[in-house]
Design a protein around this motif. Structure first.
Motif, PDB file in Angstrom:
ATOM      1  N   LYS A   3      -3.152 -11.987   1.024  1.00 14.01           N
ATOM      2  CA  LYS A   3      -3.562 -13.124   0.209  1.00 14.01           C
ATOM      3  C   LYS A   3      -3.671 -12.729  -1.264  1.00 14.01           C
ATOM      4  O   LYS A   3      -3.228 -13.453  -2.150  1.00 14.01           O
ATOM      5  CB  LYS A   3      -4.911 -13.635   0.718  1.00 14.01           C
ATOM      6  N   ALA A   4      -4.228 -11.540  -1.517  1.00 16.34           N
ATOM      7  CA  ALA A   4      -4.352 -11.060  -2.892  1.00 16.34           C
ATOM      8  C   ALA A   4      -2.975 -10.793  -3.490  1.00 16.34           C
ATOM      9  O   ALA A   4      -2.734 -11.051  -4.668  1.00 16.34           O
ATOM     10  CB  ALA A   4      -5.201  -9.798  -2.932  1.00 16.34           C
ATOM     11  N   GLU A   5      -2.071 -10.288  -2.666  1.00 12.65           N
ATOM     12  CA  GLU A   5      -0.713 -10.000  -3.138  1.00 12.65           C
ATOM     13  C   GLU A   5       0.011 -11.285  -3.532  1.00 12.65           C
ATOM     14  O   GLU A   5       0.740 -11.317  -4.519  1.00 12.65           O
ATOM     15  CB  GLU A   5       0.063  -9.270  -2.048  1.00 12.65           C
ATOM     16  N   LEU A   6      -0.199 -12.347  -2.776  1.00 12.73           N
ATOM     17  CA  LEU A   6       0.443 -13.626  -3.088  1.00 12.73           C
ATOM     18  C   LEU A   6      -0.074 -14.223  -4.392  1.00 12.73           C
ATOM     19  O   LEU A   6       0.644 -14.957  -5.068  1.00 12.73           O
ATOM     20  CB  LEU A   6       0.234 -14.626  -1.947  1.00 12.73           C
ATOM     21  N   THR A   7      -1.321 -13.904  -4.757  1.00 16.59           N
ATOM     22  CA  THR A   7      -1.880 -14.416  -6.007  1.00 16.59           C
ATOM     23  C   THR A   7      -1.454 -13.582  -7.206  1.00 16.59           C
ATOM     24  O   THR A   7      -1.779 -13.926  -8.334  1.00 16.59           O
ATOM     25  CB  THR A   7      -3.416 -14.475  -5.960  1.00 16.59           C
ATOM     26  N   GLY A   8      -0.739 -12.483  -6.968  1.00 14.97           N
ATOM     27  CA  GLY A   8      -0.203 -11.700  -8.076  1.00 14.97           C
ATOM     28  C   GLY A   8      -0.877 -10.367  -8.312  1.00 14.97           C
ATOM     29  O   GLY A   8      -0.578  -9.697  -9.290  1.00 14.97           O
ATOM     30  N   VAL A   9      -1.780  -9.963  -7.431  1.00 11.76           N
ATOM     31  CA  VAL A   9      -2.461  -8.671  -7.591  1.00 11.76           C
ATOM     32  C   VAL A   9      -1.497  -7.558  -7.208  1.00 11.76           C
ATOM     33  O   VAL A   9      -0.849  -7.615  -6.165  1.00 11.76           O
ATOM     34  CB  VAL A   9      -3.736  -8.619  -6.710  1.00 11.76           C
ATOM     35  N   ARG A  10      -1.400  -6.531  -8.043  1.00 17.92           N
ATOM     36  CA  ARG A  10      -0.482  -5.400  -7.799  1.00 17.92           C
ATOM     37  C   ARG A  10      -1.167  -4.085  -8.131  1.00 17.92           C
ATOM     38  O   ARG A  10      -2.190  -4.054  -8.807  1.00 17.92           O
ATOM     39  CB  ARG A  10       0.765  -5.522  -8.675  1.00 17.92           C
ATOM     40  N   GLY A  11      -0.567  -3.000  -7.669  1.00 17.66           N
ATOM     41  CA  GLY A  11      -0.972  -1.648  -8.044  1.00 17.66           C
ATOM     42  C   GLY A  11      -2.388  -1.272  -7.637  1.00 17.66           C
ATOM     43  O   GLY A  11      -2.817  -1.500  -6.511  1.00 17.66           O
ATOM     44  N   LYS A  12      -3.102  -0.667  -8.584  1.00 15.18           N
ATOM     45  CA  LYS A  12      -4.459  -0.172  -8.327  1.00 15.18           C
ATOM     46  C   LYS A  12      -5.402  -1.297  -7.918  1.00 15.18           C
ATOM     47  O   LYS A  12      -6.300  -1.106  -7.109  1.00 15.18           O
ATOM     48  CB  LYS A  12      -5.024   0.528  -9.565  1.00 15.18           C
ATOM     49  N   ALA A  13      -5.205  -2.476  -8.468  1.00 18.61           N
ATOM     50  CA  ALA A  13      -6.065  -3.613  -8.128  1.00 18.61           C
ATOM     51  C   ALA A  13      -5.909  -3.991  -6.659  1.00 18.61           C
ATOM     52  O   ALA A  13      -6.884  -4.367  -6.002  1.00 18.61           O
ATOM     53  CB  ALA A  13      -5.745  -4.802  -9.011  1.00 18.61           C
ATOM     54  N   LEU A  14      -4.697  -3.867  -6.128  1.00 20.82           N
ATOM     55  CA  LEU A  14      -4.461  -4.175  -4.719  1.00 20.82           C
ATOM     56  C   LEU A  14      -5.141  -3.139  -3.830  1.00 20.82           C
ATOM     57  O   LEU A  14      -5.667  -3.473  -2.769  1.00 20.82           O
ATOM     58  CB  LEU A  14      -2.967  -4.240  -4.431  1.00 20.82           C
ATOM     59  N   GLU A  15      -5.158  -1.890  -4.266  1.00 19.74           N
ATOM     60  CA  GLU A  15      -5.858  -0.847  -3.516  1.00 19.74           C
ATOM     61  C   GLU A  15      -7.360  -1.108  -3.507  1.00 19.74           C
ATOM     62  O   GLU A  15      -8.036  -0.859  -2.508  1.00 19.74           O
ATOM     63  CB  GLU A  15      -5.566   0.524  -4.116  1.00 19.74           C
ATOM     64  N   LYS A  16      -7.898  -1.643  -4.596  1.00 26.33           N
ATOM     65  CA  LYS A  16      -9.318  -1.986  -4.654  1.00 26.33           C
ATOM     66  C   LYS A  16      -9.639  -3.121  -3.687  1.00 26.33           C
ATOM     67  O   LYS A  16     -10.689  -3.112  -3.034  1.00 26.33           O
ATOM     68  CB  LYS A  16      -9.722  -2.384  -6.072  1.00 26.33           C
ATOM     69  N   VAL A  17      -8.738  -4.084  -3.589  1.00 23.15           N
ATOM     70  CA  VAL A  17      -8.921  -5.188  -2.635  1.00 23.15           C
ATOM     71  C   VAL A  17      -8.954  -4.632  -1.219  1.00 23.15           C
ATOM     72  O   VAL A  17      -9.787  -5.028  -0.400  1.00 23.15           O
ATOM     73  CB  VAL A  17      -7.795  -6.238  -2.786  1.00 23.15           C
ATOM     74  N   PHE A  18      -8.074  -3.691  -0.937  1.00 20.62           N
ATOM     75  CA  PHE A  18      -7.998  -3.055   0.380  1.00 20.62           C
ATOM     76  C   PHE A  18      -9.304  -2.342   0.709  1.00 20.62           C
ATOM     77  O   PHE A  18      -9.871  -2.527   1.791  1.00 20.62           O
ATOM     78  CB  PHE A  18      -6.823  -2.070   0.395  1.00 20.62           C
ATOM     79  N   LYS A  19      -9.825  -1.558  -0.231  1.00 19.44           N
ATOM     80  CA  LYS A  19     -11.077  -0.828  -0.001  1.00 19.44           C
ATOM     81  C   LYS A  19     -12.253  -1.780   0.195  1.00 19.44           C
ATOM     82  O   LYS A  19     -13.102  -1.576   1.056  1.00 19.44           O
ATOM     83  CB  LYS A  19     -11.353   0.123  -1.158  1.00 19.44           C
ATOM     84  N   ARG A  20     -12.307  -2.836  -0.618  1.00 20.84           N
ATOM     85  CA  ARG A  20     -13.391  -3.815  -0.514  1.00 20.84           C
ATOM     86  C   ARG A  20     -13.333  -4.564   0.818  1.00 20.84           C
ATOM     87  O   ARG A  20     -14.365  -4.842   1.427  1.00 20.84           O
ATOM     88  CB  ARG A  20     -13.301  -4.790  -1.674  1.00 20.84           C
ATOM     89  N   ALA A  21     -12.136  -4.878   1.279  1.00 24.18           N
ATOM     90  CA  ALA A  21     -11.974  -5.601   2.541  1.00 24.18           C
ATOM     91  C   ALA A  21     -12.394  -4.740   3.723  1.00 24.18           C
ATOM     92  O   ALA A  21     -12.941  -5.252   4.705  1.00 24.18           O
ATOM     93  CB  ALA A  21     -10.528  -6.051   2.720  1.00 24.18           C
ATOM     94  N   ARG A  22     -12.179  -3.447   3.629  1.00 21.10           N
ATOM     95  CA  ARG A  22     -12.589  -2.549   4.711  1.00 21.10           C
ATOM     96  C   ARG A  22     -14.100  -2.415   4.778  1.00 21.10           C
ATOM     97  O   ARG A  22     -14.658  -2.208   5.858  1.00 21.10           O
ATOM     98  CB  ARG A  22     -11.970  -1.158   4.538  1.00 21.10           C
ATOM     99  N   LYS A  23     -14.782  -2.560   3.657  1.00 16.47           N
ATOM    100  CA  LYS A  23     -16.236  -2.457   3.649  1.00 16.47           C
ATOM    101  C   LYS A  23     -16.903  -3.679   4.266  1.00 16.47           C
ATOM    102  O   LYS A  23     -17.972  -3.580   4.834  1.00 16.47           O
ATOM    103  CB  LYS A  23     -16.755  -2.295   2.205  1.00 16.47           C
ATOM    104  N   SER A  24     -16.269  -4.839   4.145  1.00 20.32           N
ATOM    105  CA  SER A  24     -16.903  -6.080   4.616  1.00 20.32           C
ATOM    106  C   SER A  24     -16.971  -6.182   6.121  1.00 20.32           C
ATOM    107  O   SER A  24     -16.297  -5.557   6.854  1.00 20.32           O
ATOM    108  CB  SER A  24     -16.151  -7.291   4.081  1.00 20.32           C
TER     109      SER A  24
END
Length: 55
Positions: free
Chosen positions: A34-55
C-alpha cells in the motif's frame, strides 16, 4: 532487507500474530504494498516495513 526484496516476497497463507510479526506476514506485506502504491520508495519503504512488523 532491501526495499527491492520487499516487493517480490510472497505472503504466507495465515498470520501467526507473533511479536514482532514475521517478514512474510500478509498484514506486513499489505502495508508495504500500500505504501509502495502511494509512491514511497527506498529507505522510507524500509521504515514502513519495520513499523509494520512492530504493530
Amino acid at each position: 532487507m532491501k526495499y527491492t526484496d520487499l516487493t517480490g516476497i510472497k505472503p504466507k497463507k495465515k498470520c501467526c500474530r507473533s511479536k514482532p510479526r514475521c517478514k512474510r506476514c500478509p498484514l506486513v506485506l499489505h502495508k508495504v504494498h500500500k505504501a509502495e502504491l502511494t509512491g514511497v520508495r527506498g529507505k522510507a519503504l524500509e521504515k514502513v516495513f519495520k513499523r509494520a512488523r512492530k504493530s
